[in-house]
Design an enzyme around this catalytic site. Sequence first.
Site, PDB file in Angstrom:
ATOM      1  N   THR A 178      61.189  42.330  18.879  1.00  0.00           N
ATOM      2  CA  THR A 178      61.127  41.928  20.294  1.00  0.00           C
ATOM      3  C   THR A 178      62.191  42.657  21.113  1.00  0.00           C
ATOM      4  OG1 THR A 178      60.365  39.736  19.734  1.00  0.00           O
ATOM      5  CG2 THR A 178      61.563  39.912  21.791  1.00  0.00           C
ATOM      6  N   THR A 196      57.250  40.491  23.715  1.00  0.00           N
ATOM      7  CA  THR A 196      56.905  40.882  22.348  1.00  0.00           C
ATOM      8  C   THR A 196      55.399  40.799  22.104  1.00  0.00           C
ATOM      9  OG1 THR A 196      57.488  40.437  20.033  1.00  0.00           O
ATOM     10  CG2 THR A 196      57.027  38.537  21.378  1.00  0.00           C
ATOM     11  N   THR A 229      65.709  37.346  18.485  1.00  0.00           N
ATOM     12  CA  THR A 229      64.653  38.160  17.905  1.00  0.00           C
ATOM     13  C   THR A 229      64.548  37.770  16.430  1.00  0.00           C
ATOM     14  OG1 THR A 229      63.853  40.380  17.442  1.00  0.00           O
ATOM     15  CG2 THR A 229      66.240  40.086  17.446  1.00  0.00           C
ATOM     16  N   GLY A 230      63.387  38.040  15.856  1.00  0.00           N
ATOM     17  CA  GLY A 230      63.190  37.686  14.457  1.00  0.00           C
ATOM     18  C   GLY A 230      62.136  36.608  14.309  1.00  0.00           C
TER      19      GLY A 230
HETATM   20  N1  ASP Z   1      60.616  36.601  17.754  1.00  0.00           N
HETATM   21  C1  ASP Z   1      59.343  37.266  17.836  1.00  0.00           C
HETATM   22  C2  ASP Z   1      58.258  36.362  17.380  1.00  0.00           C
HETATM   23  O1  ASP Z   1      58.466  35.582  16.463  1.00  0.00           O
HETATM   24  C3  ASP Z   1      59.263  38.519  17.081  1.00  0.00           C
HETATM   25  C4  ASP Z   1      60.463  39.389  17.024  1.00  0.00           C
HETATM   26  O2  ASP Z   1      61.502  39.107  17.547  1.00  0.00           O
HETATM   27  O3  ASP Z   1      60.380  40.470  16.477  1.00  0.00           O
HETATM   28  O4  ASP Z   1      57.177  36.476  17.886  1.00  0.00           O
END
Ligand code: ASP
Length: 316
Positions: A178, A196, A229-230
């Site tokens: 993201t 994202t 993010t994550g």
């Molecule tokens: N947090 C985002 C999600 O779970 C993805 C990401 O940060 O890469 O959709």
Amino acid sequence: MKRRDFLKTGAIGITAPSAIFGDSNIIANKNNPIILSTYNHGLPANDAAWETLVNGGNAMDAAEAGARVTEADPTITSVGFGGLPDEQGNVTLDACVMDSSGNAGSVAFLQNIKHPVSVARKVMEDTKHVMLVGEGARQFAVSLGFEEMDLLTVESRQAWEEWEKNRREMTPHETHDTISVLVQDKNGDFAGACTTSGWAYKLHGRVGDSPIIGAGLFVDNEIGCAAATGLGEEVIKTTGSFLVVELMRQGYDPTVACEEALNRIIKAHNGTPDFQIGYIAIRKDGQIGSACLKWSFEYALARGGVNKLHKINGMI
Ligand code: ASP
């Protein structure tokens, strides 16, 4: 005593913002904007945000401008145009914005619109709502003149077709990336944007943390702002960005606040989470912080005319 031990035992009382930062620090940060973004795609995003500030834009204009750069880049497979699709081959996008007055706007499960971050801003500014999803969000965007387009590129379609052959579930950290852009403008005011395409090959209809105010992004103009993010599911369950800001309100340093928010997740997973989460944060006095669960994480920081990528290592 190790810092994490201190966090476990340290009793930090709730303190008034002025007592935490001191007015002199807030004034010291005047005329010194800060832009903090996730990953290396944060570098061009920061450039665009910086240019927006230089041209007289406010923090919200800058955060949006930064996020739009990543959304438009077809080579970034985790955001906007070129983002990897869900299991059915649909690119579904999540985004949100929050400004210095505590206003927020968000879109989730939005399809066929290249700039969900700008639609989220329109939700914030042109409606009485905070969040629009799916078909309703698309109709809202189209009614405002947002162009519809196929968000799959040749490459992302090929990647999905390849994945379709054995439908292996992607582990979250394989594709998550993201873009979150946090801005503190020359007046010391904050805004943030987060956008994202989410977890690659997710179930159709899945929404992550990125459009959820308090999870993917939170701004409190008195205290600071944070973004995540994550693995969104874990960020939602701990209201991650809100938690980071609230910890800063209680006197935690921005990096320690990010770490403490991650500690809750580490504990919930018996010390061995097998996924990635990263946080970034800016405090009112201009101090920034970041932490990630595992492996490593990069953030892009622009301040004082320098825009640079910084790498941090995971906590476990
Ligand atoms: N947090 C985002 C999600 O779970 C993805 C990401 O940060 O890469 O959709």
